[in-house]
Scaffold this motif. Structure first.
Motif, PDB file in Angstrom:
ATOM      1  N   THR A 115      49.597  33.949  23.043  1.00 26.28           N
ATOM      2  CA  THR A 115      48.758  34.486  21.962  1.00 26.28           C
ATOM      3  C   THR A 115      49.467  34.451  20.610  1.00 26.28           C
ATOM      4  N   GLY A 116      50.777  34.600  20.622  1.00 29.97           N
ATOM      5  CA  GLY A 116      51.530  34.620  19.368  1.00 29.97           C
ATOM      6  C   GLY A 116      51.543  33.293  18.636  1.00 29.97           C
ATOM      7  N   ASN A 117      51.069  32.215  19.303  1.00 29.96           N
ATOM      8  CA  ASN A 117      51.064  30.896  18.667  1.00 29.96           C
ATOM      9  C   ASN A 117      49.882  30.691  17.731  1.00 29.96           C
ATOM     10  N   LEU A 118      48.891  31.576  17.811  1.00 29.09           N
ATOM     11  CA  LEU A 118      47.645  31.349  17.074  1.00 29.09           C
ATOM     12  C   LEU A 118      47.888  31.320  15.569  1.00 29.09           C
ATOM     13  N   LYS A 119      47.379  30.266  14.914  1.00 26.82           N
ATOM     14  CA  LYS A 119      47.461  30.141  13.459  1.00 26.82           C
ATOM     15  C   LYS A 119      46.084  30.152  12.815  1.00 26.82           C
ATOM     16  N   GLY A 120      45.100  29.633  13.501  1.00 25.45           N
ATOM     17  CA  GLY A 120      43.760  29.551  12.935  1.00 25.45           C
ATOM     18  C   GLY A 120      42.935  30.779  13.241  1.00 25.45           C
ATOM     19  N   ASN A 121      41.630  30.647  13.078  1.00 33.24           N
ATOM     20  CA  ASN A 121      40.681  31.727  13.332  1.00 33.24           C
ATOM     21  C   ASN A 121      39.985  31.473  14.662  1.00 33.24           C
ATOM     22  N   LEU A 122      40.095  32.434  15.562  1.00 37.27           N
ATOM     23  CA  LEU A 122      39.562  32.274  16.918  1.00 37.27           C
ATOM     24  C   LEU A 122      38.561  33.379  17.220  1.00 37.27           C
ATOM     25  N   LEU A 123      37.349  32.961  17.604  1.00 34.56           N
ATOM     26  CA  LEU A 123      36.323  33.892  18.067  1.00 34.56           C
ATOM     27  C   LEU A 123      36.168  33.717  19.571  1.00 34.56           C
ATOM     28  N   LEU A 124      36.379  34.810  20.316  1.00 33.98           N
ATOM     29  CA  LEU A 124      36.157  34.824  21.759  1.00 33.98           C
ATOM     30  C   LEU A 124      34.831  35.512  22.048  1.00 33.98           C
ATOM     31  N   ILE A 125      34.066  34.966  22.997  1.00 31.68           N
ATOM     32  CA  ILE A 125      32.774  35.529  23.385  1.00 31.68           C
ATOM     33  C   ILE A 125      32.742  35.635  24.904  1.00 31.68           C
ATOM     34  N   HIS A 126      32.266  36.773  25.410  1.00 31.95           N
ATOM     35  CA  HIS A 126      32.243  36.960  26.862  1.00 31.95           C
ATOM     36  C   HIS A 126      31.060  37.848  27.251  1.00 31.95           C
ATOM     37  N   GLY A 127      30.473  37.555  28.419  1.00 33.28           N
ATOM     38  CA  GLY A 127      29.469  38.434  29.002  1.00 33.28           C
ATOM     39  C   GLY A 127      30.129  39.529  29.790  1.00 33.28           C
ATOM     40  N   THR A 128      29.657  40.758  29.650  1.00 32.58           N
ATOM     41  CA  THR A 128      30.334  41.882  30.298  1.00 32.58           C
ATOM     42  C   THR A 128      30.138  41.905  31.810  1.00 32.58           C
ATOM     43  N   SER A 129      29.140  41.180  32.312  1.00 31.46           N
ATOM     44  CA  SER A 129      28.890  41.157  33.758  1.00 31.46           C
ATOM     45  C   SER A 129      29.235  39.811  34.370  1.00 31.46           C
ATOM     46  N   ASP A 130      30.138  39.091  33.738  1.00 29.60           N
ATOM     47  CA  ASP A 130      30.518  37.763  34.206  1.00 29.60           C
ATOM     48  C   ASP A 130      31.252  37.873  35.537  1.00 29.60           C
ATOM     49  N   SER A 131      30.649  37.336  36.602  1.00 22.86           N
ATOM     50  CA  SER A 131      31.298  37.348  37.913  1.00 22.86           C
ATOM     51  C   SER A 131      31.872  35.981  38.259  1.00 22.86           C
ATOM     52  N   THR A 132      31.842  35.049  37.317  1.00 17.85           N
ATOM     53  CA  THR A 132      32.441  33.727  37.503  1.00 17.85           C
ATOM     54  C   THR A 132      33.817  33.694  36.853  1.00 17.85           C
ATOM     55  N   VAL A 133      33.847  33.792  35.530  1.00 17.28           N
ATOM     56  CA  VAL A 133      35.098  34.028  34.813  1.00 17.28           C
ATOM     57  C   VAL A 133      35.066  35.497  34.425  1.00 17.28           C
ATOM     58  N   VAL A 134      35.725  36.339  35.206  1.00 20.51           N
ATOM     59  CA  VAL A 134      35.546  37.784  35.031  1.00 20.51           C
ATOM     60  C   VAL A 134      36.003  38.227  33.644  1.00 20.51           C
ATOM     61  N   TRP A 135      35.353  39.269  33.143  1.00 21.78           N
ATOM     62  CA  TRP A 135      35.569  39.776  31.788  1.00 21.78           C
ATOM     63  C   TRP A 135      37.044  40.064  31.505  1.00 21.78           C
ATOM     64  N   GLN A 136      37.786  40.377  32.559  1.00 22.40           N
ATOM     65  CA  GLN A 136      39.190  40.740  32.417  1.00 22.40           C
ATOM     66  C   GLN A 136      40.023  39.636  31.770  1.00 22.40           C
ATOM     67  N   HIS A 137      39.569  38.376  31.894  1.00 25.16           N
ATOM     68  CA  HIS A 137      40.298  37.283  31.251  1.00 25.16           C
ATOM     69  C   HIS A 137      40.454  37.544  29.758  1.00 25.16           C
ATOM     70  N   SER A 138      39.340  37.786  29.081  1.00 22.62           N
ATOM     71  CA  SER A 138      39.429  37.962  27.624  1.00 22.62           C
ATOM     72  C   SER A 138      39.954  39.343  27.256  1.00 22.62           C
ATOM     73  N   ILE A 139      39.726  40.342  28.107  1.00 24.58           N
ATOM     74  CA  ILE A 139      40.276  41.678  27.834  1.00 24.58           C
ATOM     75  C   ILE A 139      41.808  41.630  27.863  1.00 24.58           C
ATOM     76  N   LYS A 140      42.370  40.956  28.853  1.00 27.41           N
ATOM     77  CA  LYS A 140      43.828  40.836  28.927  1.00 27.41           C
ATOM     78  C   LYS A 140      44.362  40.014  27.757  1.00 27.41           C
ATOM     79  N   PHE A 141      43.564  39.031  27.333  1.00 24.63           N
ATOM     80  CA  PHE A 141      43.974  38.250  26.175  1.00 24.63           C
ATOM     81  C   PHE A 141      44.069  39.142  24.934  1.00 24.63           C
ATOM     82  N   LEU A 142      43.078  40.021  24.755  1.00 25.26           N
ATOM     83  CA  LEU A 142      43.108  40.929  23.607  1.00 25.26           C
ATOM     84  C   LEU A 142      44.328  41.842  23.663  1.00 25.26           C
TER      85      LEU A 142
END
Length: 715
Positions: free
Chosen positions: A642-669
């Motif tokens: 995450t510390g490598n980011l230089k540009g502007n990044l928008l992440l979008i996720h569905g809260t009931s995602d059972s395929t790529v579970v929401w925890q992926h982007s939560i842990k990223f945050l």
């Protein structure tokens, strides 16, 4: 003056701009191509059926070939009157044929029949009502049996109309009659009636050893938790068996598929005589397959017909296709020579011949002509960007193309195999529907769709061929701004997926493939998209190039596109954006962190951030386990970058995602906070892996606005 006015009106009409709603859902609403609804063949006839509007009513029409004689089977108003005594149905529901004289449709859990009477008129009658909680309903039309699940158990309404409960599992973690292995390996159902309807095979999935995963329902106060079973890569997976139920004896036997129990049971196929069931048994490592035969009455293992191995992976996707009139010969799909082809075997396990071969692949097997020993297929033989129809003689392999027009063809063959229905389009041609005899001596155009985009300002679209670092050709599309001026420099949006089992680009209408690309072109953007190695329809070498290193080879290929864009004098390399969803979301985030100097803006939807947190079947096929491939997993792990980011990044996720579970982007945050990295974030409450329906307009507006905010084109 009138001529000038008409000319001005015509010019204005062709300058019409897409709204964000049209760009998002227009191709299925007001900008949909003309269609013949429910068009297909009547079983065992050379007649088509489809529904048409007749004033305020709708009618079910048949059309005989080659005479083109039409007849009206029944009108919607007659169905409404006989079944509901009112106009309950506004259009025909999906119709399924039982035989040439009977068809049925379902309204939720209510089933109805349309039947031809002695005087040749058609009558609508109620057929069956399933329990309100019934799901996974499967009809065996010849015997009138219905199988379905309630909760985690399987039920049957037999030919006498009596309900039988087949399974009695009290633990909800044991699931019967549903898809298994998270719908990998071509699995899309869990109920398999035998050919004559005398038996019922079904999947039983034991998930008790799989970890619970919480999904939150935010609509209630307080929020409630639903636990699902999610098998993470390298951790405990579920165990699947196959049961066979006899409605006459009400007894079930389970096939003796052996151990280890976390292997995969795929390609479930009944023998035509109902005596045997064939299963492609795949080890958890997915590099060794056994095609096994089992006795349907006892569950006893009979024999292994053959085995397939691959140092990377074997991916079975198709059931056996028994040849007409043969209990002992079948077609098997395999990529063993590097491309998906058809092989003819007998039930002793002897390879009789390879039916198709070449540096192209078979896409579909759509029909057969028993008297001429022909199979009807579609394939990528002409180009990976196109799909065409062919006959192939199953003994000699003689191949003959049937259609004539360039583009992407969807075909259906009548039962006898003497007529083909061909629905096709290409970059410049909206949907056309042809019907022809398979001798190619007679052909008739049934429909030529008007161009629903004719009045809109359309961009120039250019097909581009680049090359990977190993020389492999890569196909892309460059979409120019609609008011293109070669003396200006324009911002760019790269849209990508570049993951397994998906191909973005094809020679079909519209040529852009996505009206949102054209919407952004109208707003002054260049849009570029390309299928790199790892994506589908190019053969095993192309797909397996990413094995054990997801995200690396794909980025190298997409960089060929980036370098190409930078070489264009009208591209502003300082204003480049990237967008993708799911695997494309993973790729977008990978670029923003692993090659942070390339793109100024990224929008990633439903992204995998750490493959250790994705499902067993998919991840272990392409990455092996985290224990076997720690370097590959760490290279692809975006949580550590995450510390490598230089540009502007928008992440979008569905809260009931059972395929790529929401925890992926939560842990990223959480990691972004640790590294003091600023990230933009938006969630869609209650949505699963993607945003569907009208709410998708909101999603695409947000994405468009984000690019406008950071990459806005100059006026």
């Amino acid at each position: 003056m009138l001529a000038m006015a008409l000319g001005a009106s015509s010019l204005y009409a062709q300058q019409q701009q897409f709204t964000i709603e049209e760009a998002t859902i227009g191709l299925s609403t007001n900008l949909a191509q003309d269609q013949l609804s429910q068009l297909n063949w009547i079983p065992n006839q050379s007649s088509l059926f489809y529904t048409v509007k007749t004033g305020v009513d709708e009618a079910l029409i048949t059309q005989a070939m080659p005479s083109l004689t039409t007849d009206t089977l029944i009108k919607l108003s007659a169905i409404n009157q006989s079944l509901f005594n009112r106009s309950a149905l506004r259009s025909f529901p999906e119709l399924q044929w039982i035989n040439a004289d009977q068809l049925y449709f379902a309204l939720e859990n209510h089933y109805f029949k349309l039947s031809k009477q002695a005087d040749h008129h058609w009558e609508a009658t109620p057929w069956q009502i399933l329990p309100e909680q019934a799901t996974n309903a499967t009809v065996e039309p010849s015997t009138g049996q219905f199988a379905y699940t309630v909760g985690n158990n399987l039920f049957l309404i037999n030919a006498e109309g009596k309900e039988q409960q087949i399974t009695h599992d009290s633990d909800a973690a044991i699931v019967n009659g549903q898809s298994v292995h998270r719908q990998e390996f071509g699995i899309d159902r869990g109920i398999f009636f035998s050919p004559k309807g005398n038996y019922l095979a079904f999947y039983r999935m034991d998930q008790r050893m799989v970890e619970d995963y919480p999904l939150i329902n935010w609509d209630e106060t307080p929020a409630t938790v639903h636990f699902t079973k999610y098998p993470f890569a390298g951790r405990a997976s579920h165990e699947v068996s196959l049961g066979v139920y006899n409605p006459k004896t009400t007894q079930t036997v389970f096939l003796q598929t052996g151990e280890p129990k976390d292997h995969y049971l795929t390609c479930v196929t009944w023998s035509p005589d109902e005596k045997s069931i064939y299963i492609a048994l795949l080890n958890r490592e997915q590099n060794h397959l056994w095609l096994n035969q089992y006795d349907a009455s006892s569950g006893r293992f009979i024999k292994t017909l053959f085995e397939e191995t691959d140092p990377k992976y074997v991916q079975p996707l198709h059931e056996l296709h028994f040849l007409p009139g043969k209990n002992d010969e079948f077609i098997w799909w395999s990529q063993r020579d590097g491309f998906m082809h058809l092989y003819r075997y007998n039930t002793a396990g002897k390879l009789l011949n390879q039916v198709t071969k070449g540096d192209w692949l078979v896409n579909e097997l759509v029909g057969e002509n028993a008297s001429k020993k022909l199979l009807y297929i579609t394939s990528s033989k002409e180009s990976p960007m196109e799909k065409h129809s062919y006959t192939v003689q199953w003994e000699t392999g003689k191949l003959e193309r049937l259609d004539q027009d360039p583009g992407t063809h969807q075909v259906a063959v009548n039962t006898a195999g003497d007529f083909m229905l061909d629905t096709w389009s290409n970059d410049s041609t909206p949907r056309s529907i042809d019907v022809f005899n398979t001798k190619k001596s007679w052909k008739k155009r049934l429909l030529t769709s008007k161009n629903p985009l004719a009045t809109y300002q359309r961009p120039k679209i250019e097909n581009v061929t680049l090359h990977a670092d190993d020389g492999t050709p890569l196909y892309g599309k460059l979409i120019y701004p609609t008011a293109f001026d070669a003396s200006k420099k324009y911002p760019v949006i790269v849209y990508l997926y570049n993951g397994p089992n998906v191909q973005l680009l094809a020679n079909s209408f519209p040529s852009s493939g996505n009206l949102w690309y054209e919407y952004m072109a109208q707003r002054g953007y260049i849009v570029f998209t390309m299928d790199g190695r790892g994506s589908s329809n190019r053969g095993l070498k192309f797909e397996q190039a990413t094995f054990r290193q997801l995200g690396t080879v794909e980025m190298n290929d997409q960089m060929q596109g980036v370098n190409y864009l930078k070489s264009l004098p009208f591209v502003d390399a300082s204003r480049m954006g990237i967008h993708g969803w799911s695997f494309g979301g993973f790729m977008t985030t990978s670029f923003m962190l692993r090659k942070p100097a390339v793109f100024k803006v990224g929008v990633a939807g439903g992204p995998v951030m750490d493959w250790k947190m994705y499902e067993v079947m998919y991840t272990e096929r392409y990455m092996d386990t985290p224990q076997e491939n720690p370097i590959g997993y760490e290279d692809a792990n975006l949580l550590t970058k995450t510390g490598n980011l230089k540009g502007n990044l928008l992440l979008i996720h569905g809260t009931s995602d059972s395929t790529v579970v929401w925890q992926h982007s939560i842990k990223f945050l959480k990691q972004a906070i640790k590294t003091k990295t600023q990230v933009d974030y938006f969630v869609y409450p209650g949505y699963e892996h993607n945003v569907r329906g009208y709410d998708r307009v909101h999603l695409m507006q947000k994405i468009s606005d984000y690019f406008d905010h950071y990459l806005k084109p100059e006026d």
